[in-house]
Design a protein around this motif. Structure first.
Motif, short mmCIF file in Angstrom:
data_model
loop_
_atom_site.label_atom_id
_atom_site.label_comp_id
_atom_site.label_asym_id
_atom_site.label_seq_id
_atom_site.Cartn_x
_atom_site.Cartn_y
_atom_site.Cartn_z
N TYR A 1 0.82 -1.22 0.00
CA TYR A 1 0.00 0.00 0.00
C TYR A 1 0.85 1.26 0.00
O TYR A 1 0.32 2.37 0.07
N ALA A 2 2.17 1.12 -0.07
CA ALA A 2 3.07 2.26 0.12
C ALA A 2 3.35 3.03 -1.16
O ALA A 2 3.90 4.13 -1.11
N PRO B 1 3.17 -5.04 4.92
CA PRO B 1 1.98 -4.96 4.05
C PRO B 1 0.74 -5.52 4.75
O PRO B 1 0.82 -6.11 5.83
N HIS B 2 -0.42 -5.32 4.12
CA HIS B 2 -1.60 -6.06 4.55
C HIS B 2 -1.31 -7.54 4.29
O HIS B 2 -0.65 -7.88 3.31
N VAL C 1 -4.76 -6.04 8.61
CA VAL C 1 -4.76 -4.71 8.01
C VAL C 1 -3.74 -3.84 8.72
O VAL C 1 -3.78 -3.71 9.95
N ARG C 2 -2.84 -3.22 7.97
CA ARG C 2 -1.76 -2.48 8.62
C ARG C 2 -1.52 -1.13 7.96
O ARG C 2 -1.90 -0.89 6.81
N ARG C 3 -0.88 -0.25 8.72
CA ARG C 3 -0.36 1.00 8.18
C ARG C 3 0.91 1.33 8.93
O ARG C 3 0.89 1.61 10.14
N ALA C 4 2.02 1.24 8.20
CA ALA C 4 3.36 1.48 8.77
C ALA C 4 3.54 0.65 10.05
O ALA C 4 3.18 -0.52 10.08
N ALA C 5 4.08 1.29 11.11
CA ALA C 5 4.36 0.55 12.34
C ALA C 5 3.37 0.84 13.44
O ALA C 5 3.55 0.40 14.57
N HIS C 6 2.30 1.59 13.14
CA HIS C 6 1.41 2.00 14.22
C HIS C 6 -0.02 1.48 14.12
O HIS C 6 -0.80 1.70 15.04
#
Length: 204
Positions: free
Chosen positions: A37-38, A95-96, A105-110
């Motif tokens: 997603y980046a 990634p997801h 489901v992820r976004r970066a490290a947070h």
């Protein structure tokens, strides 16, 4: 104190992500399938980094007669640049992830939210560029855009950066290849428990 520990843990994850990025490895994918997603934020992050470099050069010239302040400013700028690169690296290497039982489901490290497949009621391709905060919704925009919407059968617990719990029933996220992402999640979800035939419930 708790906030400081959370920030420290987050920055350590960013630094670890830099190492994974250099080694061309991904975090937490295992036997699952990763969906990036980046891509949409690359230009923006490059712009941030460029601004920091220009600022550092400019301030070094302006502070050349104050070496102690010059070194301190340079250190802060260097640290900021590392964090910016680390944030992009975390988005690349985290990634997801879709596996046999869940969607991570992820976004970066947070943000790292695991959703059991049986709790996914609908998944659809939907591009949105505006996101208003609403109860029960989680928007994980990249460069102010989401491309996929997940509707859940029941709430799942999401914990914010500082640990506050939010129960969410709708998740919007970004995937570089949204069509492939939607297709894969739909197939995995149907393999466990077929989704209801929406067309059969619509009036003729």
């Amino acid at each position: 104190m708790r906030s400081m520990l959370v920030l420290l843990r987050h920055e350590l994850r960013l630094l670890a992500s830099l190492g994974l990025w250099v080694a061309r490895r991904r975090h937490g994918v295992g036997a699952g399938t990763g969906f990036g997603y980046a891509r949409g934020q690359g230009t923006m992050m490059l712009g941030f980094g460029f601004v920091i470099v220009i600022e550092s050069i400019t301030m070094s010239v302006l502070l050349r007669n104050y070496p102690a302040v010059q070194r301190a400013w340079f250190t802060v700028d260097l640290y900021t640049l590392v964090i910016i690169i680390g944030m992009h690296a975390a988005s690349v290497v985290r990634p997801h992830v879709l596996d046999a039982g869940s969607l991570r489901v992820r976004r970066a490290a947070h943000v790292d939210l695991r959703i059991p497949l049986e709790k996914i009621a609908r998944v659809r391709r939907e591009s949105r560029h505006t996101h208003e905060r609403a109860e029960g919704e989680l928007n994980l925009a990249i460069a102010a855009q989401t491309t996929v919407t997940l509707e859940l059968t029941e709430p799942v617990a999401h914990f914010t950066f500082l640990g506050r719990r939010r129960d969410v029933r709708l998740v919007r996220l970004h995937a570089d290849d949204a069509d492939s992402f939607v297709k894969a999640v739909t197939q995995a979800r149907n393999a466990r428990s077929p989704l209801p035939d929406v067309s059969a419930t619509r009036p003729a």
